[in-house]
Design a protein around this motif. Sequence first.
Motif, PDB file in Angstrom:
ATOM      1  N   VAL A 285       0.093   3.458  -0.301  1.00  0.00           N
ATOM      2  CA  VAL A 285       0.800   4.178   0.529  1.00  0.00           C
ATOM      3  C   VAL A 285      -0.304   4.531   1.676  1.00  0.00           C
ATOM      4  CG1 VAL A 285       2.191   6.190   1.036  1.00  0.00           C
ATOM      5  CG2 VAL A 285       2.380   5.233  -1.060  1.00  0.00           C
ATOM      6  N   VAL A 286      -0.069   4.167   2.993  1.00  0.00           N
ATOM      7  CA  VAL A 286      -0.719   4.317   4.040  1.00  0.00           C
ATOM      8  C   VAL A 286      -0.187   5.198   5.268  1.00  0.00           C
ATOM      9  CG1 VAL A 286      -2.069   2.088   3.551  1.00  0.00           C
ATOM     10  CG2 VAL A 286      -0.372   2.073   5.197  1.00  0.00           C
ATOM     11  N   HIS A 287      -0.804   5.682   6.098  1.00  0.00           N
ATOM     12  CA  HIS A 287      -0.352   6.497   6.988  1.00  0.00           C
ATOM     13  C   HIS A 287       0.370   5.496   8.026  1.00  0.00           C
ATOM     14  CE1 HIS A 287      -0.024   9.109  10.519  1.00  0.00           C
ATOM     15  NE2 HIS A 287      -0.418  10.118   9.769  1.00  0.00           N
ATOM     16  N   PRO A 288       1.786   5.967   8.649  1.00  0.00           N
ATOM     17  CA  PRO A 288       2.608   5.430   9.286  1.00  0.00           C
ATOM     18  C   PRO A 288       2.036   5.024  10.848  1.00  0.00           C
ATOM     19  CG  PRO A 288       3.426   7.445   9.155  1.00  0.00           C
ATOM     20  CD  PRO A 288       2.240   7.373   8.256  1.00  0.00           C
ATOM     21  N   LEU A 289       0.973   5.411  11.192  1.00  0.00           N
ATOM     22  CA  LEU A 289       0.585   5.224  12.485  1.00  0.00           C
ATOM     23  C   LEU A 289       0.452   3.716  12.859  1.00  0.00           C
ATOM     24  CD1 LEU A 289      -2.630   4.491  13.008  1.00  0.00           C
ATOM     25  CD2 LEU A 289      -2.969   6.900  12.194  1.00  0.00           C
ATOM     26  N   ALA A 290       0.233   2.755  11.757  1.00  0.00           N
ATOM     27  CA  ALA A 290       0.095   1.590  12.303  1.00  0.00           C
ATOM     28  C   ALA A 290       1.424   0.791  12.124  1.00  0.00           C
ATOM     29  CB  ALA A 290      -1.050   1.024  11.805  1.00  0.00           C
ATOM     30  N   GLY A 291       2.285   1.205  11.519  1.00  0.00           N
ATOM     31  CA  GLY A 291       3.511   0.811  11.041  1.00  0.00           C
ATOM     32  C   GLY A 291       3.367  -0.269  10.163  1.00  0.00           C
ATOM     33  N   GLN A 292       2.416  -0.466   9.298  1.00  0.00           N
ATOM     34  CA  GLN A 292       2.240  -1.634   8.585  1.00  0.00           C
ATOM     35  C   GLN A 292       2.413  -1.511   6.867  1.00  0.00           C
ATOM     36  OE1 GLN A 292       0.997  -4.852   9.479  1.00  0.00           O
ATOM     37  NE2 GLN A 292       1.728  -3.678  11.128  1.00  0.00           N
ATOM     38  N   GLY A 293       3.124  -0.031   6.417  1.00  0.00           N
ATOM     39  CA  GLY A 293       3.176  -0.165   5.188  1.00  0.00           C
ATOM     40  C   GLY A 293       4.174  -0.854   4.549  1.00  0.00           C
ATOM     41  N   PHE A 294       5.634  -1.314   5.063  1.00  0.00           N
ATOM     42  CA  PHE A 294       6.256  -2.212   4.411  1.00  0.00           C
ATOM     43  C   PHE A 294       5.771  -3.783   4.538  1.00  0.00           C
ATOM     44  CE2 PHE A 294      10.722  -4.513   4.563  1.00  0.00           C
ATOM     45  CZ  PHE A 294      10.953  -4.665   3.078  1.00  0.00           C
ATOM     46  N   ASN A 295       5.120  -3.876   5.717  1.00  0.00           N
ATOM     47  CA  ASN A 295       4.310  -5.031   5.909  1.00  0.00           C
ATOM     48  C   ASN A 295       3.655  -5.464   4.724  1.00  0.00           C
ATOM     49  OD1 ASN A 295       5.829  -6.446   8.303  1.00  0.00           O
ATOM     50  ND2 ASN A 295       4.822  -4.453   9.165  1.00  0.00           N
ATOM     51  N   LEU A 296       2.667  -4.461   4.485  1.00  0.00           N
ATOM     52  CA  LEU A 296       1.926  -4.628   3.255  1.00  0.00           C
ATOM     53  C   LEU A 296       2.472  -4.943   2.080  1.00  0.00           C
ATOM     54  CD1 LEU A 296      -1.271  -4.561   3.156  1.00  0.00           C
ATOM     55  CD2 LEU A 296      -0.969  -1.886   2.600  1.00  0.00           C
ATOM     56  N   ALA A 297       3.422  -4.277   1.780  1.00  0.00           N
ATOM     57  CA  ALA A 297       4.517  -4.561   0.329  1.00  0.00           C
ATOM     58  C   ALA A 297       5.006  -6.094   0.514  1.00  0.00           C
ATOM     59  CB  ALA A 297       5.616  -3.683   0.409  1.00  0.00           C
ATOM     60  N   LEU A 298       5.337  -6.586   1.797  1.00  0.00           N
ATOM     61  CA  LEU A 298       5.919  -7.857   1.817  1.00  0.00           C
ATOM     62  C   LEU A 298       4.648  -8.813   1.605  1.00  0.00           C
ATOM     63  CD1 LEU A 298       8.219  -7.690   4.700  1.00  0.00           C
ATOM     64  CD2 LEU A 298       8.836  -7.725   2.343  1.00  0.00           C
ATOM     65  N   ARG A 299       3.627  -8.702   1.926  1.00  0.00           N
ATOM     66  CA  ARG A 299       2.332  -9.617   1.904  1.00  0.00           C
ATOM     67  C   ARG A 299       2.009  -9.776   0.176  1.00  0.00           C
ATOM     68  NH1 ARG A 299      -0.115  -7.258   7.327  1.00  0.00           N
ATOM     69  NH2 ARG A 299       1.279  -8.446   8.735  1.00  0.00           N
ATOM     70  N   ASP A 300       2.168  -8.254  -0.374  1.00  0.00           N
ATOM     71  CA  ASP A 300       2.092  -8.295  -1.877  1.00  0.00           C
ATOM     72  C   ASP A 300       3.123  -9.377  -2.602  1.00  0.00           C
ATOM     73  OD1 ASP A 300       0.143  -6.131  -1.652  1.00  0.00           O
ATOM     74  OD2 ASP A 300       1.883  -4.676  -2.054  1.00  0.00           O
ATOM     75  N   VAL A 301       4.252  -9.190  -2.183  1.00  0.00           N
ATOM     76  CA  VAL A 301       5.350 -10.070  -2.813  1.00  0.00           C
ATOM     77  C   VAL A 301       5.103 -11.457  -2.885  1.00  0.00           C
ATOM     78  CG1 VAL A 301       7.690 -10.504  -3.032  1.00  0.00           C
ATOM     79  CG2 VAL A 301       7.019  -8.070  -2.824  1.00  0.00           C
ATOM     80  N   ALA A 302       4.731 -11.849  -1.438  1.00  0.00           N
ATOM     81  CA  ALA A 302       4.478 -13.009  -1.185  1.00  0.00           C
ATOM     82  C   ALA A 302       3.175 -13.800  -2.047  1.00  0.00           C
ATOM     83  CB  ALA A 302       4.172 -13.438   0.210  1.00  0.00           C
ATOM     84  N   ALA A 303       2.140 -12.852  -2.160  1.00  0.00           N
ATOM     85  CA  ALA A 303       1.073 -13.243  -2.638  1.00  0.00           C
ATOM     86  C   ALA A 303       1.337 -13.606  -4.438  1.00  0.00           C
ATOM     87  CB  ALA A 303      -0.198 -12.238  -2.634  1.00  0.00           C
ATOM     88  N   LEU A 304       2.223 -12.273  -4.754  1.00  0.00           N
ATOM     89  CA  LEU A 304       2.542 -12.371  -6.350  1.00  0.00           C
ATOM     90  C   LEU A 304       3.304 -13.531  -6.585  1.00  0.00           C
ATOM     91  CD1 LEU A 304       2.428 -10.852  -9.090  1.00  0.00           C
ATOM     92  CD2 LEU A 304       4.279  -9.625  -8.369  1.00  0.00           C
ATOM     93  N   ALA A 305       4.486 -13.862  -5.867  1.00  0.00           N
ATOM     94  CA  ALA A 305       5.342 -15.057  -6.076  1.00  0.00           C
ATOM     95  C   ALA A 305       4.383 -16.229  -6.134  1.00  0.00           C
ATOM     96  CB  ALA A 305       6.137 -15.190  -5.074  1.00  0.00           C
ATOM     97  N   ARG A 306       3.379 -16.387  -5.238  1.00  0.00           N
ATOM     98  CA  ARG A 306       2.639 -17.752  -5.121  1.00  0.00           C
ATOM     99  C   ARG A 306       1.745 -17.909  -6.603  1.00  0.00           C
ATOM    100  NH1 ARG A 306       0.680 -16.332  -0.689  1.00  0.00           N
ATOM    101  NH2 ARG A 306      -1.307 -15.414  -1.262  1.00  0.00           N
TER     102      ARG A 306
ATOM    103  N   ARG B  80      -7.177  -9.996  -6.838  1.00  0.00           N
ATOM    104  CA  ARG B  80      -8.226 -10.375  -5.806  1.00  0.00           C
ATOM    105  C   ARG B  80      -7.603 -10.603  -4.394  1.00  0.00           C
ATOM    106  NH1 ARG B  80      -9.986 -13.895  -9.902  1.00  0.00           N
ATOM    107  NH2 ARG B  80      -9.154 -15.621  -8.944  1.00  0.00           N
ATOM    108  N   ALA B  81      -6.607 -11.149  -4.276  1.00  0.00           N
ATOM    109  CA  ALA B  81      -5.906 -11.214  -3.040  1.00  0.00           C
ATOM    110  C   ALA B  81      -5.494 -10.162  -2.367  1.00  0.00           C
ATOM    111  CB  ALA B  81      -4.673 -12.313  -3.149  1.00  0.00           C
ATOM    112  N   ARG B  82      -4.901  -9.023  -3.121  1.00  0.00           N
ATOM    113  CA  ARG B  82      -4.243  -7.977  -2.459  1.00  0.00           C
ATOM    114  C   ARG B  82      -4.915  -6.918  -2.321  1.00  0.00           C
ATOM    115  NH1 ARG B  82      -2.273  -9.208   1.066  1.00  0.00           N
ATOM    116  NH2 ARG B  82      -1.006  -7.263   1.203  1.00  0.00           N
ATOM    117  N   ARG B  83      -5.875  -6.186  -3.351  1.00  0.00           N
ATOM    118  CA  ARG B  83      -6.395  -4.807  -3.451  1.00  0.00           C
ATOM    119  C   ARG B  83      -7.310  -4.770  -2.172  1.00  0.00           C
ATOM    120  NH1 ARG B  83      -9.863  -1.327  -4.783  1.00  0.00           N
ATOM    121  NH2 ARG B  83      -8.926   0.718  -5.508  1.00  0.00           N
ATOM    122  N   PHE B  84      -8.104  -5.972  -1.886  1.00  0.00           N
ATOM    123  CA  PHE B  84      -8.903  -5.494  -0.662  1.00  0.00           C
ATOM    124  C   PHE B  84      -8.270  -5.201   0.622  1.00  0.00           C
ATOM    125  CE2 PHE B  84     -11.286  -7.157   2.738  1.00  0.00           C
ATOM    126  CZ  PHE B  84     -12.417  -6.649   2.708  1.00  0.00           C
TER     127      PHE B  84
END
Length: 394
Positions: free
Chosen positions: A297-318, A341-345
Amino acid sequence: MTRVAPPPSPILDVAVAGAGPTGFVTALALRRALGPSLRIGVFDPGLARSGPADARASMIAADGRRLLQDIGGWPETAFPVSGLRITDSRLEDALRPTFLELDDAGRDEPFAHMVFDAELRARLRAAADDGEIPLRAEAIDGFHAGPGRLTLVLSSGENVSARLLVAADGARSLVRASARIATHAFAYDQTALVATLSHDGPHGGVAVQHFLPGGPFAMLPLDEGRSSLVWSERRETAATMAAADDAAFLAEVERRAGPDYGAIRLAGARGAFPLRFLLARSFVGTRVALVGDAGHVVHPLAGQGFNLALRDVAALARVVAEAARRGDDIGSDASLAPYERARRFEAASLGAATDGLYRLFSSSATRTLRDVGMGLVDRAPGLKARIVGAATGR
């Protein structure tokens, strides 16, 4: 009518805990990657309830939009965002010079899109129904590992087996706790006030973020004449604003938005959400993978919270699809290691960056230094292009 049915088999390939947007995207992305033979189930007691309309909207980057389109979850009501303007000022300042401006000039697609969270949820659930993804209105109360699978204990007392359990059950994830995955977490002294606003002045498709002493104040463009408000404010002030009547609330919004928007009115419900930081120590456990707020969970000032989640899902599906194609156990430690390795960093890096920005902009003593820094970025086209690429997933 939405169908809520039991899983097709007592032994699932994948069980998804959580039926919010991240959970539905996970189920749909895995089904698309692995095909209709995938035995999958989505579990969430909230499936049996209908809550109030969500006042929030999300700014979704280009890579997230592509994923949502691929899985049939893209709402037709999405609004394009053509740029982002950042200012840094005191509330009483008459002028708010622009210190950093990002736009989609020279690109063949918008900077990002705005999507109402309630409409995104409805579209994703419809896509899950169309894809005949089984939904269970039950919680996963616990689980234990056995040879080649987990045994999930449901709130009804029933046991279900799964080769992989995906935790998409939010920041207070019961799955993460049951997997004994530790977190680093703390609360900010801020609350986000959100609302949909209508206004007389045009927004031109540009998202505007004012960094004010109390926190970032963002006006995010919807259709013409409407914007989504995300106003991060010190907790005490935010509590006063949340309790204020509409007229007093809008008067404070107009003070912060400035004259460009003209008269401002409420066009939907108001909401308030406490802000916090959370990062899981690991994104995987024994046959468990964390996605979205369960992992970060990150501060919303960059508006990237849900985008980060979508990148998690894309990486996991792959990662899961590659393991399945090799004939490997999709829930094994070896199969899930590439996801870690793909997502935590990236999650740790973005969390540190947003936390650093929050602290930098919360300090009046460093105002001159940060303004000079933003001005230099604005005058460096190559650096700006890299920032736009990182923000939009292009």
